[in-house]
Design a protein around this motif. Structure first.
Motif, PDB file in Angstrom:
ATOM      1  N   PRO A  26       0.795  -1.238   0.000  1.00 37.85           N
ATOM      2  CA  PRO A  26       0.000   0.000   0.000  1.00 37.85           C
ATOM      3  C   PRO A  26       0.820   1.278   0.000  1.00 37.85           C
ATOM      4  O   PRO A  26       0.429   2.277  -0.625  1.00 37.85           O
ATOM      5  CB  PRO A  26      -0.826  -0.128   1.289  1.00 37.85           C
ATOM      6  N   PHE A  27       1.967   1.272   0.675  1.00 36.40           N
ATOM      7  CA  PHE A  27       2.709   2.508   0.870  1.00 36.40           C
ATOM      8  C   PHE A  27       3.618   2.863  -0.310  1.00 36.40           C
ATOM      9  O   PHE A  27       4.394   3.818  -0.228  1.00 36.40           O
ATOM     10  CB  PHE A  27       3.480   2.436   2.187  1.00 36.40           C
ATOM     11  N   LEU A  28       3.485   2.123  -1.420  1.00 37.78           N
ATOM     12  CA  LEU A  28       4.147   2.521  -2.655  1.00 37.78           C
ATOM     13  C   LEU A  28       3.312   3.534  -3.430  1.00 37.78           C
ATOM     14  O   LEU A  28       3.803   4.171  -4.364  1.00 37.78           O
ATOM     15  CB  LEU A  28       4.420   1.293  -3.532  1.00 37.78           C
ATOM     16  N   ASN A  29       2.051   3.682  -3.057  1.00 39.21           N
ATOM     17  CA  ASN A  29       1.206   4.695  -3.678  1.00 39.21           C
ATOM     18  C   ASN A  29       1.597   6.066  -3.122  1.00 39.21           C
ATOM     19  O   ASN A  29       1.511   6.300  -1.913  1.00 39.21           O
ATOM     20  CB  ASN A  29      -0.268   4.420  -3.378  1.00 39.21           C
ATOM     21  N   PRO A  30       2.030   6.994  -3.962  1.00 40.74           N
ATOM     22  CA  PRO A  30       2.479   8.304  -3.456  1.00 40.74           C
ATOM     23  C   PRO A  30       1.377   9.126  -2.801  1.00 40.74           C
ATOM     24  O   PRO A  30       1.660  10.088  -2.081  1.00 40.74           O
ATOM     25  CB  PRO A  30       3.022   9.003  -4.717  1.00 40.74           C
ATOM     26  N   ASN A  31       0.105   8.755  -3.025  1.00 39.38           N
ATOM     27  CA  ASN A  31      -1.023   9.494  -2.435  1.00 39.38           C
ATOM     28  C   ASN A  31      -1.562   8.846  -1.165  1.00 39.38           C
ATOM     29  O   ASN A  31      -2.581   9.295  -0.639  1.00 39.38           O
ATOM     30  CB  ASN A  31      -2.161   9.594  -3.459  1.00 39.38           C
ATOM     31  N   ILE A  32      -0.895   7.816  -0.672  1.00 36.67           N
ATOM     32  CA  ILE A  32      -1.475   7.009   0.407  1.00 36.67           C
ATOM     33  C   ILE A  32      -1.781   7.811   1.665  1.00 36.67           C
ATOM     34  O   ILE A  32      -2.840   7.640   2.273  1.00 36.67           O
ATOM     35  CB  ILE A  32      -0.558   5.794   0.744  1.00 36.67           C
ATOM     36  N   TYR A  33      -0.898   8.715   2.068  1.00 38.66           N
ATOM     37  CA  TYR A  33      -1.129   9.446   3.319  1.00 38.66           C
ATOM     38  C   TYR A  33      -2.258  10.459   3.175  1.00 38.66           C
ATOM     39  O   TYR A  33      -3.046  10.655   4.109  1.00 38.66           O
ATOM     40  CB  TYR A  33       0.167  10.118   3.772  1.00 38.66           C
ATOM     41  N   GLU A  34      -2.365  11.063   2.011  1.00 39.88           N
ATOM     42  CA  GLU A  34      -3.484  11.969   1.752  1.00 39.88           C
ATOM     43  C   GLU A  34      -4.797  11.199   1.763  1.00 39.88           C
ATOM     44  O   GLU A  34      -5.817  11.677   2.291  1.00 39.88           O
ATOM     45  CB  GLU A  34      -3.296  12.668   0.411  1.00 39.88           C
ATOM     46  N   MET A  35      -4.798   9.996   1.217  1.00 41.37           N
ATOM     47  CA  MET A  35      -6.006   9.169   1.208  1.00 41.37           C
ATOM     48  C   MET A  35      -6.423   8.809   2.626  1.00 41.37           C
ATOM     49  O   MET A  35      -7.609   8.851   2.979  1.00 41.37           O
ATOM     50  CB  MET A  35      -5.743   7.901   0.380  1.00 41.37           C
ATOM     51  N   MET A  36      -5.444   8.467   3.455  1.00 39.89           N
ATOM     52  CA  MET A  36      -5.752   8.115   4.840  1.00 39.89           C
ATOM     53  C   MET A  36      -6.295   9.320   5.611  1.00 39.89           C
ATOM     54  O   MET A  36      -7.269   9.206   6.362  1.00 39.89           O
ATOM     55  CB  MET A  36      -4.499   7.569   5.521  1.00 39.89           C
ATOM     56  N   ARG A  37      -5.656  10.474   5.407  1.00 40.17           N
ATOM     57  CA  ARG A  37      -6.123  11.681   6.093  1.00 40.17           C
ATOM     58  C   ARG A  37      -7.541  12.031   5.671  1.00 40.17           C
ATOM     59  O   ARG A  37      -8.369  12.450   6.497  1.00 40.17           O
ATOM     60  CB  ARG A  37      -5.179  12.855   5.807  1.00 40.17           C
ATOM     61  N   TYR A  38      -7.841  11.835   4.387  1.00 41.38           N
ATOM     62  CA  TYR A  38      -9.177  12.184   3.904  1.00 41.38           C
ATOM     63  C   TYR A  38     -10.226  11.264   4.518  1.00 41.38           C
ATOM     64  O   TYR A  38     -11.302  11.721   4.941  1.00 41.38           O
ATOM     65  CB  TYR A  38      -9.234  12.095   2.383  1.00 41.38           C
ATOM     66  N   ALA A  39      -9.933   9.973   4.586  1.00 37.16           N
ATOM     67  CA  ALA A  39     -10.881   9.030   5.199  1.00 37.16           C
ATOM     68  C   ALA A  39     -11.125   9.381   6.655  1.00 37.16           C
ATOM     69  O   ALA A  39     -12.267   9.381   7.129  1.00 37.16           O
ATOM     70  CB  ALA A  39     -10.354   7.603   5.067  1.00 37.16           C
TER      71      ALA A  39
END
Length: 397
Positions: A115-128
């Motif tokens: 999962p953490f190879l996606n460069p947007n992963i932290y933004e996605m988590m923050r949005y959820a």
């Protein structure tokens, strides 16, 4: 039935819901009435299994990427999947969350790939998290050994982070995690724990997960010592299960990896012929409460459909509502109720065998720690374990 009715009434009165995922207890408090009512209808759907669900799913599995930096044995990513590889687009994720935010309790950021190879992963988590949804994710841990990943994951608001560590020596670890370096994983865990302390954050709850296989089951007595030295919050021992892959040629490696101890086998193997024991009623809930969304927006019934043999729709062209209540999904639910043993993916799934429920029985043991306030409890019986886990979790979070 009576206990289920009681749980529903209690949720309505208290606006609280509790359940476990991978033996980790999660608590949802001060929930909007709409979300509680949907949970009740969804639980009813799971029990009665109508072709048209009475509610929206409360758990969603999301695949941030299908790419991976390791080549683990028996993993579909290693064997090769019949679909393109890529990363989920952040806008597609937000669109999906916006449609389901009033109903979802939890998003699982895992499927196939790291999962953490996606460069947007932290933004996605923050949005959820900003939409009131808890989030869990799993990792092979290598990305956290360098860069700002450890700080970013703590700041993202992620609730639970599972590190897969399937060996306590490099030799044992690489037998399954091909291309991996054990010391990088351990360093990644240390950095996340250090960042939590530095930022005075209770989350993410750090779970060290150990998949028990034939070549590493002798290391299980030493795992608690390792977990304490890393100062993680939880240690889970996972039963070994190889996802069936009809594309794989030659001898199936599952047998040589299957642990000898019965308690670590998923599903349970017959002592006479060493084969799994078929059951009459499949307890699977995924068709009513946990769909999988692949990186490109393709919706599938569960994680086992890694090759998209029965895709149910695309969020790039349809709304989730259109897919969830669409004819393809309804036909699949009807066929599952009628004769799940005849459905290709379902008849091969572990959930169709004794002690093979992937949702509830994939983990054999759990130990929760809290080194920072002196709490440590280990429970033996299911009732005692459940009570202890809730007590510790309330203090960890």
């Amino acid at each position: 039935m009576i206990s289920n009715i009681y749980k529903c009434l209690r949720a309505l009165i208290t606006r609280k819901i509790k359940f476990e995922v991978d033996l980790i207890p999660l608590e949802f408090e001060s929930l909007p009435l709409k979300k509680v009512i949907n949970w009740i209808f969804t639980e009813g759907s799971v029990f009665f299994k109508p072709t048209r669900p009475w509610g929206y799913p409360t758990i969603l599995q999301v695949e941030p990427t299908s790419r991976c930096n390791l080549r683990c044995r028996v993993c579909p990513v290693t064997a090769g999947m019949n679909r393109p590889s890529g990363d989920m687009d952040g806008e597609l994720f937000k669109k999906t969350v916006d449609e389901l935010a009033d109903y979802l309790l939890l998003i699982l950021f895992w499927d196939w790939g790291e999962p953490f190879l996606n460069p947007n992963i932290y933004e996605m988590m923050r949005y959820a998290r900003s939409r009131g949804i808890k989030v869990m994710s799993t990792t092979n841990g290598h990305v956290f050994a360098s860069g700002n990943h450890a700080q970013n994951v703590v700041k993202s608001g992620l609730d639970v982070l599972v590190f897969s560590v399937d060996g306590i020596t490099q030799e044992t670890y690489q037998r399954y995690r091909a291309g991996g370096r054990l010391e990088s994983v351990l360093e990644g865990i240390r950095k996340v724990v250090k960042e939590k302390r530095s930022l005075k954050s209770k989350t993410p709850l750090v779970n060290l997960r150990f998949i028990v296989m034939k070549h590493n089951e002798g290391e299980t007595p030493h795992l608690e010592k390792l977990a304490r030295s890393l100062e993680v919050n939880a240690l889970t021992l996972r039963r070994f299960y190889a996802i069936p892959n009809r594309r794989r040629e030659g001898t199936e490696p599952k047998r040589e990896l299957m642990p000898s101890q019965t308690k670590f086998q998923l599903p349970e193997q017959s002592q006479e012929d060493q084969r799994p024991i078929r059951i009459a009623k499949n307890p699977c809930k995924n068709l009513w409460n946990c769909p999988s969304v692949h990186w490109d927006g393709t919706v599938c019934s569960c994680f086992a459909d890694f090759n998209e043999e029965r895709p149910l729709g695309s969020l790039g062209q349809q709304s989730f509502k259109e897919i969830w209540y669409g004819q393809a999904y309804r036909n699949l639910r009807r066929n599952f109720r009628k004769a799940w043993q005849e459905l290709p993916l379902c008849r091969e799934c572990s959930s169709g065998f004794k002690r093979g429920d992937i949702g509830r029985e994939s983990n054999a043991e759990v130990v929760l720690f809290s080194q920072w306030n002196g709490i440590e409890e280990v429970a033996d019986s299911p009732d005692e374990r459940s009570s202890s886990l809730r007590s510790i979790a309330s203090r960890l979070f």
